[in-house]
Design an enzyme around this catalytic site. Structure first.
Site, short mmCIF file in Angstrom:
data_model
loop_
_atom_site.label_atom_id
_atom_site.label_comp_id
_atom_site.label_asym_id
_atom_site.label_seq_id
_atom_site.Cartn_x
_atom_site.Cartn_y
_atom_site.Cartn_z
N ASP A 1 34.93 30.39 33.17
CA ASP A 1 36.18 30.10 33.74
C ASP A 1 36.53 31.06 34.98
O ASP A 1 36.48 31.90 34.66
CB ASP A 1 37.43 30.09 32.88
CG ASP A 1 38.50 29.83 33.35
OD1 ASP A 1 39.00 28.64 33.68
OD2 ASP A 1 39.66 30.44 33.31
N THR B 1 39.63 31.63 36.81
CA THR B 1 40.83 32.50 36.83
C THR B 1 40.83 33.54 35.67
O THR B 1 40.63 33.23 34.46
CB THR B 1 41.96 31.53 36.71
OG1 THR B 1 42.09 30.56 37.94
CG2 THR B 1 43.37 32.37 37.00
N ASP C 1 39.53 33.35 29.22
CA ASP C 1 40.71 34.28 28.86
C ASP C 1 41.89 33.58 28.44
O ASP C 1 42.92 34.12 28.12
CB ASP C 1 41.01 35.60 29.86
CG ASP C 1 41.63 34.82 31.10
OD1 ASP C 1 41.31 33.61 31.20
OD2 ASP C 1 42.36 35.43 31.74
#
EC number: 7.2.2.22
Length: 718
Positions: free
Chosen positions: A408, A410, A610
């Site tokens: 991912d 970001t 996250d």
């Protein structure tokens, strides 16, 4: 709660404590409480029997205070009890007694034979005594054999018991006693090594502090008047202000409210470089103040701290079985019946019972059974010391097999701390400050990095945030909020178009320009009218490109980047990092689909993320890795591995540790199976006695444990 003092003499007191029975956590609480009393030397609480044994100085110790401490331990909150096993678990007096009695008996038999020149065969009395000692020293093996036979699965204890019974029938009492004595020594050495392994892990993670300094403020004496008092560490509560001086570990998770210091956080993050902390900085228990002094307001204590959760996770993880462990157990289960058959064949062919006994002893696959769990425990402890929380042996093994990774964007490939770069009003009645304020009102409850950046920007500009009545999360698109009787939409241009909000030409030009610069635009609409735009930029992590290069060199064949951002932003980041495969404007279900597509193509997939929207993909991946314990709780709980800090280099460590652990396990298997095979061949040829077989059996088991123990400090200082 009543206590019964069973005995109290010569500085040793045994107390019956019913509520300790079958409760190892409460046993630890008793040990911790009693150990703090004056004059107490050692305390052991036994969950199996519900008793507590205290060794103390009769002159210095207060017997009533000791009993009061035991009673008080019943009410200690569970989260304040250290995550460890009772000290009594480390002490097995009967094992030591068996070794001592067996050794004394063998010494007396040696004196009888070689000093007094008595014949090797024992008389009726001597044989009776020797048989009794043999049964006593071999009791654990005999008990284990009976249990395994009842369950219909013959184990290694059955092999030892069969050899022992055969020796007694043949009146080879000395041989039987010698073999059992050697096996008991071997078992004790294995336990000792394993205890040292666990202790080393605990010492790496947990300090030896048992007190803390707490600052008390007297309201009647003025706000500046304060007193520092030293208290037991398990009495510190949330909200207490803990004073931490140089070279002392911070005992709580919390926020610095006074002072400044240089702090080493390596116990939590694995990062050896100290960091500077000032008022407002969040700190973690286990971090050590290198220089300076700080006062920390406790937000979490005991097992609820980050280090406490790591320790608990490590202990839970050691119970998780790796697939390679099942291989070893299957081998052991099948090898035991084979050993009986081979031994019986040797007996039929040679008629030599001693040779058959030797083959039973050397065939014990104890070392094979130890090969995996010892290595897994050591590797998990090593990972925890580096700030890598591996939640089980199965995940550790998978880490070494990953050949495709999905990121991912970001918060993983980027820093995850974007900053506001532009605030543009798109309506004549709106000022940029108003646009920012209402955007912040929409994002006030969100933990998304973009939302946090908007909130930070209002705080830096000292802009007050208007309250809102209600908000709705539009996953992957933005927020819908109701404030001051108006409906606010904050999110991507796609959200506004979906809600039939007209996006002006000027706004579209701004959006295109920002995306070419890898900036993310957030559009704000009020009651169906576009009123402003905010842009944010998230920098790529400085180490990201280097880590991706190393991952490819280490055998990762496919790297995929996923992002909810516009394709133009994704393209800029992908080009900067050299990523050829990426997907933009993805929803949580799209991330899940990307992982499953790679799995369908035959890849072992690791997913790194996250956020909450990463949770489905983290759960579906062969190994899910959450970046930073500061990430969302859902992501950290869903992932198989959690990294305590945000350094991408830890990804390399995860794979390296997994590969190394599997290598050590294979070494252990090879070593133990080779010893078994060689011993069987030598034993079949008659060149090995039962005593030598026992020594060889012990040596292979201890060697396996020692080899696994090397993983505890593998590359820790790198």
């Amino acid at each position: 709660m009543t206590l019964e003092v069973v005995s109290d003499a010569a500085g040793r007191m045994r107390v019956k404590v019913d509520w300790v029975r079958c409760d190892s956590r409460r046993a630890v609480a008793v040990e911790e409480a009693v150990a703090k009393q004056n004059g107490v030397r050692v305390v052991h609480a036994y969950p199996r029997t519900g008793s507590v044994v205290v060794w103390y100085s009769p002159r210095r110790a207060d017997r009533a205070a000791v009993l009061a401490a035991i009673k008080g331990a019943a009410h200690v909150a569970a989260e304040l009890i250290p995550a460890r096993a009772p000290h009594s678990a480390e002490i097995r007096n009967t094992d030591v007694l068996r070794m001592v009695i067996g050794g004394v008996a063998l010494a007396l038999l040696g004196v009888r034979r070689y000093v007094f020149a008595r014949p090797p065969l024992l008389g009726t009395t001597g044989r009776t005594v020797a048989t009794g000692v043999t049964i006593f020293t071999g009791y654990p093996f005999l008990r284990g054999a009976l249990r395994s036979l009842r369950s219909g699965k013959a184990g290694t204890d059955a092999l030892v018991s069969a050899a022992t019974v055969a020796s007694l029938i043949l009146r080879e009492n000395v041989v039987a006693l010698t073999v059992l004595w050697l096996l008991n020594i071997g078992e004790y050495l294995q336990d000792l090594t394993l205890r040292r392994t666990r202790r080393a892990i605990s010492e790496l993670l947990r300090g030896n502090q048992d007190t803390a300094w707490v600052r008390l403020t007297d309201p009647s004496a003025g706000s500046d008047a304060a007193t520092e008092i030293q208290v037991p560490i398990d009495t510190v509560q949330i909200g207490d202000e803990v004073v931490v001086h140089e070279h002392v570990a911070i005992p709580v998770d919390g926020e610095v409210v006074d002072g400044e210091a240089i702090v080493n956080q390596s116990a939590i993050t694995g990062e050896n470089l100290p960091v500077s902390v000032v008022v407002g900085t969040r700190v973690h228990a286990g971090s050590v103040v290198v220089r300076g002094r700080v006062v920390v307001r406790a937000h979490a204590v005991g097992n609820q701290t980050t280090i406490g959760r790591i320790i608990s996770r490590v202990e839970e993880a050691q119970l998780d079985r790796a697939p390679i462990q099942t291989v070893g157990e299957n081998f052991s289960r099948r090898f035991v019946p084979t050993s009986f058959i081979v031994s019986a064949i040797a007996l039929l062919i040679t008629g030599d019972v001693r040779r058959a006994m030797t083959m039973l002893l050397i065939a014990c696959p104890c070392a094979v059974g130890l090969s995996t769990p010892t290595a897994i425990s050591a590797a998990i402890g090593n990972g925890a010391r580096r700030g890598i929380l591996i939640k089980g042996g199965s995940h550790l093994e998978q880490a070494g097999r990953v050949d495709a990774i999905v990121f991912d964007k970001t918060g993983t490939l980027t820093v995850g701390r974007p900053v506001v770069t532009n605030i543009v009003a798109m309506h004549k009645d709106w000022e940029p400050e108003q646009v920012l304020a209402y955007a912040a009102s929409s994002e006030i409850h969100s933990r998304h990095p973009l939302a946090e950046a908007v909130i930070r920007s209002t705080e830096e500009r000292r802009i007050s945030i208007p309250p809102h009545e209600e908000c709705e999360v539009l996953v992957g698109l933005g927020m819908r909020t109701w404030a001051d009787g108006r409906t606010l939409l904050l999110g991507s241009p796609s959200l506004l178009r979906a809600e039939k909000v007209r996006v002006s030409k000027k706004a579209s030009e701004w959006v295109d320009k920002l995306r070419r610069q890898a900036e993310t635009p957030l559009l704000l609409a009020v009651d169906g009218t576009l009123v402003g735009l905010i842009s944010l930029r998230d920098e790529v992590r400085p180490e990201a490109a280097q880590v991706l290069t190393k991952l490819r060199a280490n055998g990762i064949r496919r790297i995929v980047m996923l992002t909810g951002d516009h394709p133009e932003i994704a393209q800029v980041v992908a080009d900067e990092l050299g990523i050829d495969e990426w997907r933009a404007e993805v929803m949580p279900e799209d991330k899940l689909a990307a992982v499953r597509e790679l799995q369908d193509d035959g890849y072992v997939v690791g997913m790194v993320g996250d956020g909450i929207n990463d949770a489905p993909a983290l759960a579906a991946a062969d190994i899910g890795i959450a970046m930073g314990l500061a990430g969302t709780d859902v992501a950290v709980e869903t992932a198989d591995v959690a990294l305590a800090n945000d350094d991408l280099h830890r990804l390399l460590d995860v794979g390296d540790l997994g590969e190394r652990a599997v290598d050590v396990i294979r070494q252990n298997y090879g070593m133990s199976i080779a010893v078994n095979a060689a011993g069987l061949l030598i034993g079949a040829g008659g060149a090995l006695s039962p005593v030598l077989a026992a020594i060889l059996h012990n040596a292979s088991s201890v060697a396996v444990v020692a080899n696994s123990s090397r993983l505890i400090r593998y590359r820790l200082d790198r």
